[in-house]
Design a protein around this motif. Structure first.
Motif, PDB file in Angstrom:
ATOM      1  N   ASP A  14       0.825  -1.210   0.000  1.00  0.00           N
ATOM      2  CA  ASP A  14       0.000   0.000   0.000  1.00  0.00           C
ATOM      3  C   ASP A  14       0.868   1.272   0.000  1.00  0.00           C
ATOM      4  N   VAL A  15       1.878   1.251  -0.871  1.00  0.00           N
ATOM      5  CA  VAL A  15       2.707   2.441  -1.079  1.00  0.00           C
ATOM      6  C   VAL A  15       2.800   2.684  -2.591  1.00  0.00           C
ATOM      7  N   LEU A  29       9.515  13.575  -0.505  1.00  0.00           N
ATOM      8  CA  LEU A  29       9.700  14.363  -1.735  1.00  0.00           C
ATOM      9  C   LEU A  29       8.947  15.691  -1.648  1.00  0.00           C
ATOM     10  N   SER A  31       8.026   4.636  -4.326  1.00  0.00           N
ATOM     11  CA  SER A  31       8.620   4.298  -3.020  1.00  0.00           C
ATOM     12  C   SER A  31       9.384   2.984  -3.102  1.00  0.00           C
ATOM     13  N   ASP A  42       1.937   7.874   2.091  1.00  0.00           N
ATOM     14  CA  ASP A  42       3.164   7.299   1.564  1.00  0.00           C
ATOM     15  C   ASP A  42       4.355   8.113   2.077  1.00  0.00           C
ATOM     16  N   GLU A  43       5.193   7.464   2.895  1.00  0.00           N
ATOM     17  CA  GLU A  43       6.268   8.209   3.557  1.00  0.00           C
ATOM     18  C   GLU A  43       7.328   8.730   2.587  1.00  0.00           C
ATOM     19  N   TYR A  44       7.576   8.008   1.494  1.00  0.00           N
ATOM     20  CA  TYR A  44       8.579   8.479   0.536  1.00  0.00           C
ATOM     21  C   TYR A  44       8.050   9.700  -0.231  1.00  0.00           C
ATOM     22  N   ILE A  45       6.781   9.652  -0.610  1.00  0.00           N
ATOM     23  CA  ILE A  45       6.170  10.797  -1.293  1.00  0.00           C
ATOM     24  C   ILE A  45       6.173  12.011  -0.352  1.00  0.00           C
ATOM     25  N   TYR A  86      16.354   5.416  -0.524  1.00  0.00           N
ATOM     26  CA  TYR A  86      15.510   5.763   0.622  1.00  0.00           C
ATOM     27  C   TYR A  86      15.477   4.605   1.605  1.00  0.00           C
TER      28      TYR A  86
END
Lengths: 67, 137
Positions: free
Chosen positions: A24-25, B77, A29, B71-74, A38
């Motif tokens: 669910d990403v 960014l 990512s 979403d932690e990566y988004i 990351y």
């Protein structure tokens, strides 16, 4: 941080999109984690390890053990 | 189905569009309102502050957007874009301030600084996008 995400994903014949959906990403990512750009948060790292039914250290290499 | 469009993006847009419409309406209406009511003292201050309310709300919504992104990566960014925009605006404001003080540059109202932040977000987005494309190669 190095990881075995790409290998584990390939073993299951999953695309980055498949893995992203399971976690669910975004696919972005997954790509960023896979390429080491990351480092995921602990909750996401655990989620990844649980999805592959591995211990977290079997998926991610501790920075202190990296060459 | 992977989540390349975080639901927080749509929520942010839904909040910002009506707020900016209110802001623009106030910018247009305020000179007429002041000319009509001829307020003085605290009443004038309160009326003059009206456009600051929706503009400040947009920054509040931006903060909510960071929190609500799943979403932690988004999120990383988006924060990177905002930091780039903030850096550019701060540098430009500092440079312009000295140009005003020592080189006779025309005075700009302070609210130009937050307004300039929005287009600078576009520069931040372009820089982040270029970095992402290079890294994905």
């Amino acid at each position: 941080m190095n990881n075995r995400l790409k290998v584990l994903r390939a073993e299951r014949n999953w695309s980055q999109g498949d893995l992203a959906a399971a976690l669910d990403v975004s696919r972005q990512s997954v790509n960023a984690i896979e390429t080491g750009r990351y480092d995921p948060s602990l909750p996401l790292a655990f989620k990844i390890a649980e999805l592959f039914e591995r211990a977290i250290e079997d998926v991610f290499t501790s920075p202190s053990k990296e060459n | 189905m992977s989540r390349d469009h975080d639901p927080a993006e749509a929520v942010y847009v839904r909040r910002v569009i009506p707020t900016m419409i209110v802001y623009l309406a106030l910018i247009v209406a305020l000179p007429f309102l002041i000319a009509w009511l001829k307020p003085t003292g605290p009443a004038l201050w309160l009326i003059a502050l009206l456009p600051a309310v929706p503009l400040s709300a947009v920054f509040w919504f931006y903060g909510r957007f960071f929190i609500e992104l799943r979403d932690e990566y988004i999120r990383l960014l988006e924060i990177r874009k905002a930091l780039i925009a903030t850096g550019i605006v701060m540098m430009a404001a500092t440079a312009w301030g000295f140009l005003e003080s020592y080189a006779g540059a025309p005075h700009l109202p302070l609210f130009a600084v937050p307004l300039a932040w929005f287009p600078c977000q576009g520069i931040g987005a372009a820089i982040v996008e270029i970095g992402e494309r290079r890294a994905a190669r």
